[in-house]
Design an enzyme around this catalytic site. Structure first.
Site, PDB file in Angstrom:
ATOM      1  N   HIS A 165       1.741  -9.106   2.061  1.00  0.00           N
ATOM      2  CA  HIS A 165       0.731  -8.054   1.919  1.00  0.00           C
ATOM      3  C   HIS A 165       0.737  -7.078   3.096  1.00  0.00           C
ATOM      4  O   HIS A 165      -0.007  -6.094   3.084  1.00  0.00           O
ATOM      5  CB  HIS A 165      -0.659  -8.677   1.766  1.00  0.00           C
ATOM      6  CG  HIS A 165      -1.608  -7.853   0.945  1.00  0.00           C
ATOM      7  ND1 HIS A 165      -1.371  -6.534   0.632  1.00  0.00           N
ATOM      8  CD2 HIS A 165      -2.802  -8.155   0.370  1.00  0.00           C
ATOM      9  CE1 HIS A 165      -2.383  -6.062  -0.089  1.00  0.00           C
ATOM     10  NE2 HIS A 165      -3.255  -7.030  -0.263  1.00  0.00           N
TER      11      HIS A 165
ATOM     12  N   ASP B 108       1.538  -3.930  -1.620  1.00  0.00           N
ATOM     13  CA  ASP B 108       0.181  -4.006  -2.142  1.00  0.00           C
ATOM     14  C   ASP B 108       0.190  -4.476  -3.596  1.00  0.00           C
ATOM     15  O   ASP B 108       1.233  -4.471  -4.257  1.00  0.00           O
ATOM     16  CB  ASP B 108      -0.506  -2.633  -2.052  1.00  0.00           C
ATOM     17  CG  ASP B 108      -0.692  -2.177  -0.615  1.00  0.00           C
ATOM     18  OD1 ASP B 108      -0.919  -3.041   0.261  1.00  0.00           O
ATOM     19  OD2 ASP B 108      -0.586  -0.960  -0.359  1.00  0.00           O
TER      20      ASP B 108
END
Length: 472
Positions: free
Chosen positions: A445, A449
């Site tokens: 992350h 995304d």
């Protein structure tokens, strides 16, 4: 005539190896190019062939020991049967005279022998110590473009494993004395630095040894200075040793898998996305074509090439998923080098299909079969498990419905494939029986995304459900 057996260099970035198993015993005959011993490096496990025919006269490095490349690990007597009748040495250590001669031939640093011995002694006790905090050594600011730009560091000779350990433990390699060939900083040196740094700042800690009534139950640390200091103990050891139990040390491969997985979870914030694809068309196509495919090409037809082709299309559309993270920089890879997890009886390895975007279906199938067969035979080359940009693992082959795999560093994502099974689904407002598969994406992350991840998965799903390419 005697022939020295040396620890080979299995790749440009590999400078040491661990002997995991001798396939011959002293006094046994061996043919040239016959497998003689097995080694494990931080890249690959491999069988090493004999450099000559004759009789294995002496083993100088025993199983479990880690030594630098070009180290003499054994001796083959080319005299053959005459040597076979000679008694094998009682102790597998080099004679003192030969040892002294090798010490005299070492490079200039006079302190190397004593520091090497000290590093080895420190590393051998590492396995029974609790995990150490990062040593307070000067380091460059994190997030810089590339480590080679640090002043002075470009002259430090070390392997990628050593540099990774140094980075994880905030150790400046320019401050670590190198005891390897030509002053190279070895794994033993960095482990010694980690231990000495922790010892200087640790207050007396509670003992983690097993209870007193079972003093011999804790497994001894493996010889050769394995990097067990990076593997933390989750609870005090006295909470593990109870009732009836047995203890056996991790294999070298299992230790390296453990180190890699712990490091990946610590470095990458893992997020998971799950989707499912209707692969009824692929199942029918494979069923119709597999006999013809095998007869025509000589290769078995599996589902993996379909998923690799779909993944390549997704990576082309969303290059962030085909990247690596270097501090505050994102490294976008132009090649799609797909690592395929291969389960072995003794562990797991991830050979890489290089330039998958340039291969057609048949080329992918042949590459997969070849890598998998040689992985199980321990005949992979180090470069064949390096430079992966994206990984695929297939728990579905063992019946797993889905899995949430750990990212294989330095990738930022890994695709997990569940088992393909028939399920009732709604198609055009009617219930139909379709062959379905769960797809799971684990992603980092820091750079990927959820929006990018799900668009990538949508691209993979669409390609699988609307397959149009010829497989022959």
């Amino acid at each position: 005539m005697a022939t020295d057996v040396i620890m080979p260099q299995m790749g440009e970035s590999i400078f040491e190896g661990t002997i995991t198993k001798w396939l011959k015993k002293p006094g046994e005959k061996v043919e040239r190019d016959e497998p003689l011993f097995e080694i494990s490096t931080d890249k690959v496990d491999a069988e090493i062939p004999s450099p000559a025919a004759g009789v294995l006269k002496e083993i100088k490095v025993s199983e479990g020991q880690t030594v630098p490349i070009q180290t003499v690990v054994g001796v083959i007597d080319g005299a053959g049967s005459a040597a076979a009748s000679a008694p094998a040495p009682a102790k597998q250590e080099p004679p003192k005279q030969e040892a002294r001669q090798r010490e005299d031939e070492k490079p200039a640093p006079a302190s190397a022998p004593t520091k090497s011995q000290a590093a080895k002694a420190d590393a051998s006790t590492a396995g029974t110590q609790p995990s150490a905090q990062p040593a307070p050594r000067p380091v460059a600011a994190t997030g810089a473009a590339a480590p080679p730009q640090r002043p002075g560091t470009e002259k430090v000779r070390s392997s990628p494993l050593v540099r990774r350990l140094a980075k994880e433990n905030n150790i400046d390699l320019t401050q670590v004395p190198g005891t390897g060939a030509g002053g190279r900083v070895s794994k033993k040196d960095i482990l010694s630095a980690m231990e000495s740094g922790a010892a200087g700042q640790q207050a007396p800690a509670p003992s983690y040894a097993p209870p007193a009534q079972r003093p011999a139950t804790a497994p001894p640390p493996p010889s050769g200075g394995q990097a067990q200091t990076t593997l933390e103990v989750g609870v005090p050891r006295e909470r593990m040793y109870f009732g009836n139990y047995s203890v056996e040390p991790m294999s070298v491969m299992r230790q390296k898998i453990a180190e890699h997985m712990v490091m990946s979870k610590r470095v990458s914030p893992h997020v998971y996305s799950i989707d499912e694809a209707d692969v009824t068309g692929l199942v029918k196509l494979r069923s119709q074509k597999k006999e013809e495919f095998e007869r025509t090409t000589g290769s078995k037809l599996t589902f993996m090439p379909f998923f690799i082709r779909a993944a390549v299309e997704g990576l082309r559309a969303f290059p962030t998923v085909n990247s690596s993270v270097d501090g505050t920089n994102i490294v976008f890879h132009r090649e799609c080098n797909i690592g395929i997890a291969v389960a072995l009886d003794w562990g797991l390895i991830v050979p890489v299909v290089k330039n998958a975007e340039e291969k057609n279906f048949l080329g992918l199938q042949r590459a997969i079969n070849d890598l998998a067969e040689r992985a199980r035979a321990k005949r992979l080359k180090p470069e064949e498990v390096q430079e992966g940009t994206f990984s695929i693992t297939n728990p579905g082959v063992f019946g797993g419905l889905m899995g949430l795999p750990v990212i294989s560093q330095p990738n930022v994502a890994i695709l997990g494939l569940g088992t393909i099974e028939k399920r009732p689904v709604v198609v055009d407002d009617a219930i139909a029986i379709r062959s379905m598969v769960y797809l799971t994406l684990s992603y980092d992350h820091r750079v990927v995304d959820g929006a990018i991840a799900h668009q990538f998965m949508g691209k993979v799903k669409h390609f699988l459900e609307n397959w149009t390419e010829s497989i022959l």
